[in-house]
Design a protein around this motif. Structure first.
Motif, PDB file in Angstrom:
ATOM      1  N   ALA A 123      80.804  49.045-165.892  1.00  0.00           N
ATOM      2  CA  ALA A 123      80.903  47.307-166.748  1.00  0.00           C
ATOM      3  C   ALA A 123      80.589  46.549-165.872  1.00  0.00           C
ATOM      4  N   GLN A 124      81.339  46.231-164.655  1.00  0.00           N
ATOM      5  CA  GLN A 124      80.059  45.761-163.609  1.00  0.00           C
ATOM      6  C   GLN A 124      78.813  45.679-163.631  1.00  0.00           C
ATOM      7  N   PHE A 125      78.227  46.493-163.507  1.00  0.00           N
ATOM      8  CA  PHE A 125      76.325  46.416-163.417  1.00  0.00           C
ATOM      9  C   PHE A 125      76.590  46.428-164.837  1.00  0.00           C
ATOM     10  N   GLU A 126      76.764  46.695-166.105  1.00  0.00           N
ATOM     11  CA  GLU A 126      76.162  46.554-167.862  1.00  0.00           C
ATOM     12  C   GLU A 126      76.599  44.480-168.254  1.00  0.00           C
ATOM     13  N   SER A 127      77.322  43.954-167.286  1.00  0.00           N
ATOM     14  CA  SER A 127      77.587  42.703-167.265  1.00  0.00           C
ATOM     15  C   SER A 127      76.590  42.008-166.786  1.00  0.00           C
ATOM     16  N   GLN A 128      75.365  42.980-165.446  1.00  0.00           N
ATOM     17  CA  GLN A 128      73.975  42.130-165.054  1.00  0.00           C
ATOM     18  C   GLN A 128      73.407  42.328-165.364  1.00  0.00           C
ATOM     19  N   ARG A 129      73.347  43.515-166.569  1.00  0.00           N
ATOM     20  CA  ARG A 129      72.296  44.537-166.866  1.00  0.00           C
ATOM     21  C   ARG A 129      71.157  43.360-167.578  1.00  0.00           C
ATOM     22  N   GLY A 130      71.131  42.179-168.306  1.00  0.00           N
ATOM     23  CA  GLY A 130      70.234  41.485-168.190  1.00  0.00           C
ATOM     24  C   GLY A 130      70.077  40.386-167.570  1.00  0.00           C
ATOM     25  N   HIS A 131      70.464  40.285-166.585  1.00  0.00           N
ATOM     26  CA  HIS A 131      70.149  39.729-166.078  1.00  0.00           C
ATOM     27  C   HIS A 131      69.196  40.449-164.721  1.00  0.00           C
ATOM     28  N   LEU A 132      69.657  41.413-164.577  1.00  0.00           N
ATOM     29  CA  LEU A 132      68.730  41.821-163.647  1.00  0.00           C
ATOM     30  C   LEU A 132      66.941  42.486-164.292  1.00  0.00           C
ATOM     31  N   ARG A 133      67.453  42.878-165.603  1.00  0.00           N
ATOM     32  CA  ARG A 133      66.041  43.315-166.005  1.00  0.00           C
ATOM     33  C   ARG A 133      65.480  41.973-165.891  1.00  0.00           C
TER      34      ARG A 133
END
Length: 303
Positions: free
Chosen positions: A9-19
Motif C-alpha cells: 500500500a505504501q509503495f502504491e501511494s508513492q508509485r506516481g512520484h517514483l515514476r
C-alpha cells in the motif's frame, strides 16, 4: 515489523512520484517503469524495520537504479564521477528558488530532455533530484558517491546548461509550425528515398536517437526482409542517418502532443510514432515509440 500488505500500500501511494523521478532521470517511459519495478523488488526483499522515511528510501532506491542505468548507457565514453568544483564556480550563486524550480520542472519538454542527455550521470541525478524533486544535497551525495559540496556543484553546472536551453526554447517558441513541418517533411523524404546526404543536411551534428525496446525488437524481426536493425541509442548525424537511410517508407506527418512528428499507421491504426526535437532548422533528437502503452498516452492527429 512492516507486513507485505502495508508495504504494498505504501509503495502504491508513492508509485506516481517514483515514476516521475525515474522518467526525468532516464527520459524513457519503459526504462522508468523498469526502475520502479526494481524498486518494488528491492523493497519486498528488504528489512524496513529501521526505515523511518519510506518515501525517501524508495526515492533513493529509484535514483540508484536510474544512475546505474545511465552509467551503463554511457559506455561509449568514460565519464568522471569525481568531478571537483573549479575555482571559477561558486557553490550557490545560481541556487534556484521555489518559483524558478517550478518553471524548470514545467519546461522539461523534448528539447530540454535532450540537454539532460548531454549531462553526465552524476550531473543529471544531482539536478533532477534537487531542482525538480527538492531532495537535499546531503541525501544526494551518498547516491553519487561524493560530498554534499560536490553534489551541489554538479547540480549547479547542470542547472546553467538547462537554464540556457530553456531560454533558447522560449526565444524559439514563436517559430511557426510550418517551418517545423518543412524540416520533418525533408527528413521523411530523405529517409524514404535513401538520400544519405539529405539526411545529413537535416540532422544536427549532435542529434540523439532513442528507440524503445519494442521498436528495437520489431526491427530485429524485419531483418529477415533485409531491413537494418534499429539501435536503442545512437548519437551523431552519421550514425542516425545510417539508421534511417531507406526507412520511413510508410511514415505520415502527424501532430503528437501538439508538436509536428510522424507516425506509422497501417490501415489508420497507429503502430509507431516518431517524436522530433528541433534546434533551428535541424533535427536534434528523435524518439521512436512503438510500445502500445506509451502510444496510448500520446495525443496523435494524423495530418
Amino acid at each position: 515489523m512492516h507486513d507485505s500488505q502495508w508495504l504494498a500500500a505504501q509503495f502504491e501511494s508513492q508509485r506516481g512520484h517514483l515514476r516521475a523521478v525515474a522518467l526525468r532521470m532516464l527520459g524513457s517511459a519503459n526504462e522508468a517503469d523498469d526502475a520502479v519495478q526494481e524498486a518494488w523488488l528491492r523493497l519486498s526483499r528488504a528489512d524496513t524495520r529501521e526505515v523511518a522515511n519510506l518515501a525517501g528510501w524508495l526515492t533513493t532506491v529509484v535514483a540508484r537504479v536510474a544512475l546505474d542505468a545511465l552509467r551503463a548507457r554511457k559506455t561509449r565514453r568514460e565519464e568522471s564521477m569525481q568531478w571537483e568544483p573549479g575555482a571559477d564556480e561558486t557553490e550557490s550563486a545560481d541556487e534556484p528558488g521555489p518559483e524558478q524550480q517550478a518553471v524548470l520542472a514545467d519546461a522539461m519538454g523534448p528539447a530540454l530532455l535532450l540537454v539532460l542527455e548531454t549531462l553526465n550521470p552524476a550531473e543529471r541525478l544531482a539536478f533532477v533530484l534537487h531542482d525538480l524533486f527538492a531532495v537535499s544535497f546531503e541525501e544526494i551525495a551518498p547516491i553519487i558517491g561524493t560530498s554534499a559540496i560536490n553534489a551541489r556543484q554538479l547540480a549547479s553546472r547542470a542547472r546553467r546548461r538547462v537554464q540556457g536551453a530553456a531560454a533558447a526554447e522560449r526565444v524559439a517558441a514563436p517559430v511557426d509550425s510550418l517551418r517545423r513541418r518543412r524540416v520533418v517533411d525533408a527528413f521523411l523524404s530523405a529517409s524514404r528515398n535513401g538520400d544519405f546526404a539529405g539526411l545529413l543536411t537535416v540532422l544536427d551534428p549532435d542529434v540523439v536517437l532513442r528507440a524503445d525496446p519494442t521498436a528495437v525488437l520489431a526491427s530485429v524481426a524485419r531483418q529477415a526482409d533485409g531491413a537494418p536493425k534499429l539501435a536503442a541509442y545512437a548519437r551523431g548525424a552519421q550514425a542516425v542517418a545510417e539508421a534511417f537511410e531507406g526507412r520511413a517508407q510508410a511514415a505520415q506527418p502527424a501532430l503528437i502532443d501538439g508538436e509536428i512528428g510522424a507516425v506509422w499507421a497501417p490501415g489508420g491504426r497507429v503502430r509507431g510514432a516518431f517524436l522530433f526535437a528541433l534546434a533551428g532548422e535541424r533535427i536534434a533528437g528523435i524518439d521512436v515509440v512503438v510500445d502500445p502503452r506509451h502510444l496510448q498516452r500520446l495525443r496523435i492527429e494524423i495530418l
